[in-house]
Scaffold this motif. Structure first.
Motif, short mmCIF file in Angstrom:
data_model
loop_
_atom_site.label_atom_id
_atom_site.label_comp_id
_atom_site.label_asym_id
_atom_site.label_seq_id
_atom_site.Cartn_x
_atom_site.Cartn_y
_atom_site.Cartn_z
N ARG A 67 36.49 38.43 30.98
CA ARG A 67 35.81 38.84 29.76
C ARG A 67 34.35 38.38 29.74
NH1 ARG A 67 40.58 36.91 27.74
NH2 ARG A 67 39.61 35.06 26.85
N ARG A 68 34.11 37.17 30.28
CA ARG A 68 32.76 36.63 30.21
C ARG A 68 31.82 37.27 31.23
NH1 ARG A 68 35.64 31.73 30.15
NH2 ARG A 68 35.04 31.39 32.31
N ARG A 69 32.36 37.56 32.40
CA ARG A 69 31.49 37.89 33.51
C ARG A 69 31.35 39.38 33.79
NH1 ARG A 69 30.59 33.17 36.47
NH2 ARG A 69 30.79 31.46 34.99
N MET A 70 32.21 40.21 33.21
CA MET A 70 32.19 41.63 33.56
C MET A 70 31.95 42.50 32.33
SD MET A 70 35.32 42.23 36.22
CE MET A 70 35.32 41.49 37.85
N PRO A 71 31.22 43.59 32.50
CA PRO A 71 31.13 44.58 31.42
C PRO A 71 32.52 45.13 31.13
CG PRO A 71 29.49 44.98 33.11
CD PRO A 71 30.41 43.95 33.67
N LYS A 72 32.70 45.67 29.93
CA LYS A 72 34.03 46.10 29.47
C LYS A 72 34.65 47.13 30.40
CE LYS A 72 36.43 47.88 25.41
NZ LYS A 72 36.28 48.31 24.00
N ASN A 73 33.88 48.14 30.82
CA ASN A 73 34.47 49.18 31.66
C ASN A 73 34.86 48.64 33.03
OD1 ASN A 73 31.74 48.81 32.23
ND2 ASN A 73 31.50 50.88 33.05
N TRP A 74 34.05 47.72 33.58
CA TRP A 74 34.40 47.13 34.87
C TRP A 74 35.61 46.20 34.73
CZ3 TRP A 74 32.84 48.12 39.71
CH2 TRP A 74 31.72 48.94 39.87
N ARG A 75 35.71 45.52 33.60
CA ARG A 75 36.85 44.62 33.37
C ARG A 75 38.14 45.42 33.36
NH1 ARG A 75 35.29 42.53 28.79
NH2 ARG A 75 36.70 43.61 27.35
N ALA A 76 38.16 46.55 32.65
CA ALA A 76 39.35 47.38 32.59
C ALA A 76 39.71 47.90 33.98
CB ALA A 76 39.14 48.55 31.63
N LYS A 81 43.38 47.59 38.68
CA LYS A 81 43.53 47.44 40.12
C LYS A 81 44.45 46.28 40.46
CE LYS A 81 40.88 46.84 44.40
NZ LYS A 81 39.53 46.65 44.98
N GLN A 82 44.31 45.15 39.73
CA GLN A 82 45.15 43.99 39.98
C GLN A 82 46.61 44.22 39.59
OE1 GLN A 82 43.06 41.07 37.69
NE2 GLN A 82 41.45 40.76 39.20
N MET A 83 46.82 45.14 38.65
CA MET A 83 48.19 45.40 38.19
C MET A 83 48.89 46.48 39.00
SD MET A 83 47.70 45.38 34.06
CE MET A 83 47.10 43.93 33.19
N ARG A 84 48.17 47.13 39.87
CA ARG A 84 48.73 48.25 40.62
C ARG A 84 49.98 47.81 41.40
NH1 ARG A 84 44.01 50.77 43.36
NH2 ARG A 84 43.48 51.13 41.17
N GLY A 85 51.04 48.58 41.29
CA GLY A 85 52.27 48.29 42.04
C GLY A 85 53.18 47.28 41.38
#
Length: 370
Positions: A67-76, A81-85
């Motif tokens: 939340r702190r380091r990434m813009p909202k669209n990049w965070r989503a 990507k991390q949840m894939r599979g």
């Protein structure tokens, strides 16, 4: 299988849903067979150890790198990507916005059926967000068969897409001898076997107001012998009930303890003569199961999931029938033959309900979607 469990409900003190979430998290961490990984998710971020959310609330603030380091669209994008599979399980009604599909536990439909008993913020939360969750849910879990049928009918879902998995009861809820309870009860001005108990938030659908009014109609000698003890937060829409509670306290036949810490509840249950839970609507009614496990004769309602949870071990009444409720209270307090049979039956029913079985059945369901 890769599994992700949402742990947003892990906020001390634990509610019923918080307890459910914690027991799943605790068992998932020990059940490694056929599980490649288990991760925990809360408020758009990862949680390394869910126990930290209960032990040290301040640690909840340290999460938030994404939340702190990434813009909202990049965070989503990064989260997806991390949840894939992985299989995502949301045990508290809502799938996070970043989750494309998952399994959701719907504990009850009280916010839809009894909206007047919920704070307006909670009602608005469901109005705004629940349709999105249903659109993305691959499967729904309910705590009881009664709610499974209700969800299918209310939302027009196929029963094949809804599974009922009963909740469990903590092993700390068990019968105890008087000497084991003496100090804990004495600290609250209580004595073993000489009080009746209701553990419930003070809110309209729990019908605690009906219980208090009916208890006040009992013979004076019975009320004095077995005063009614209420344990639970004050809830909402309880102003009139609070007045009745104070009157009962002044007359000497009622005690209101307010919120009781979870660690002390097993002792409070085990020392009671009887347990009363005349709620009009429950997704499961965990206090009933806790009372049965504690070896306490129990009265509850004949509606929603409560007969299913009681399993034939409790005295059932229509919660809005004051005369039937009063007769039931006297029966549960005084009929020694029924009490002995009810205790034995209750222990058998509770013995079949444990959190390990709940977690195992939930894992089996998750594997279907891997």
């Amino acid at each position: 299988m890769k599994l992700i469990l949402s742990v947003d409900a892990l906020v001390p003190p634990l509610t019923g849903i918080g307890r459910y979430t914690w027991e799943l998290a605790r068992h998932y961490q020990t059940k490694t067979q056929n599980i490649e990984s288990v991760r925990f998710f809360r408020v758009n971020d990862w949680v390394d150890n869910p126990a930290d959310l209960l032990r040290i609330p301040a640690l909840r603030k340290k999460h938030g790198y994404l939340r702190r380091r990434m813009p909202k669209n990049w965070r989503a994008w990064a989260l997806k990507k991390q949840m894939r599979g992985a299989v995502f399980h949301a045990p508290n009604y809502f799938l996070p916005d970043c989750v494309e599909s998952g399994i959701v536990t719907v504990h009850d439909l009280s916010v839809f059926k009894y909206p007047e008993t919920h704070p307006i913020q909670r009602r608005r939360h469901f109005e705004v967000g629940f349709a999105s969750t249903l659109a993305r849910a691959a499967h729904i879990i309910t705590d009881s068969e009664a709610i499974r049928l209700e969800v299918a009918d209310f939302f027009g879902w196929s029963l094949d897409k809804i599974t009922a998995i009963p909740l469990g009861v903590n092993e700390e809820f068990r019968p105890r001898v008087e000497s084991e309870l003496a100090e804990s009860l004495r600290d609250r001005g209580l004595s073993f076997g000489n009080y009746s108990l209701c553990v419930s938030t003070l809110e309209p659908r729990k019908r605690v107001d009906q219980l208090v009014r009916t208890y006040g109609r009992l013979p004076v000698t019975l009320r004095q012998r077995f005063p009614l003890v209420l344990a639970g937060s004050s809830g909402w829409l309880s102003e009139d009930l609070q007045v009745e509670v104070k009157r009962g306290e002044q007359e000497g036949w009622l005690r209101y303890l307010g919120f009781v810490p979870e660690a002390q509840l097993p002792y409070l249950y085990a020392g009671a003569r009887a347990f009363f839970f005349p709620s009009a609507y429950e997704g499961f009614g965990l206090p009933v199961l806790e009372a049965l496990a504690s070896g306490v004769p129990t009265l509850t309602s004949n509606c929603s999931s409560l007969p299913e949870v009681a399993g034939g071990a409790a005295w059932l009444v229509q919660p809005d029938d004051s005369d039937a409720l009063m007769d039931g209270i006297e029966h549960v307090l005084l009929d020694e033959s029924w009490r002995a049979a009810a205790i034995d039956r209750g222990l058998r029913v509770a013995g079949q309900r444990n959190w390990g079985a709940c977690a195992s059945r939930t894992l089996e369901l998750c594997r279907r979607f891997f």
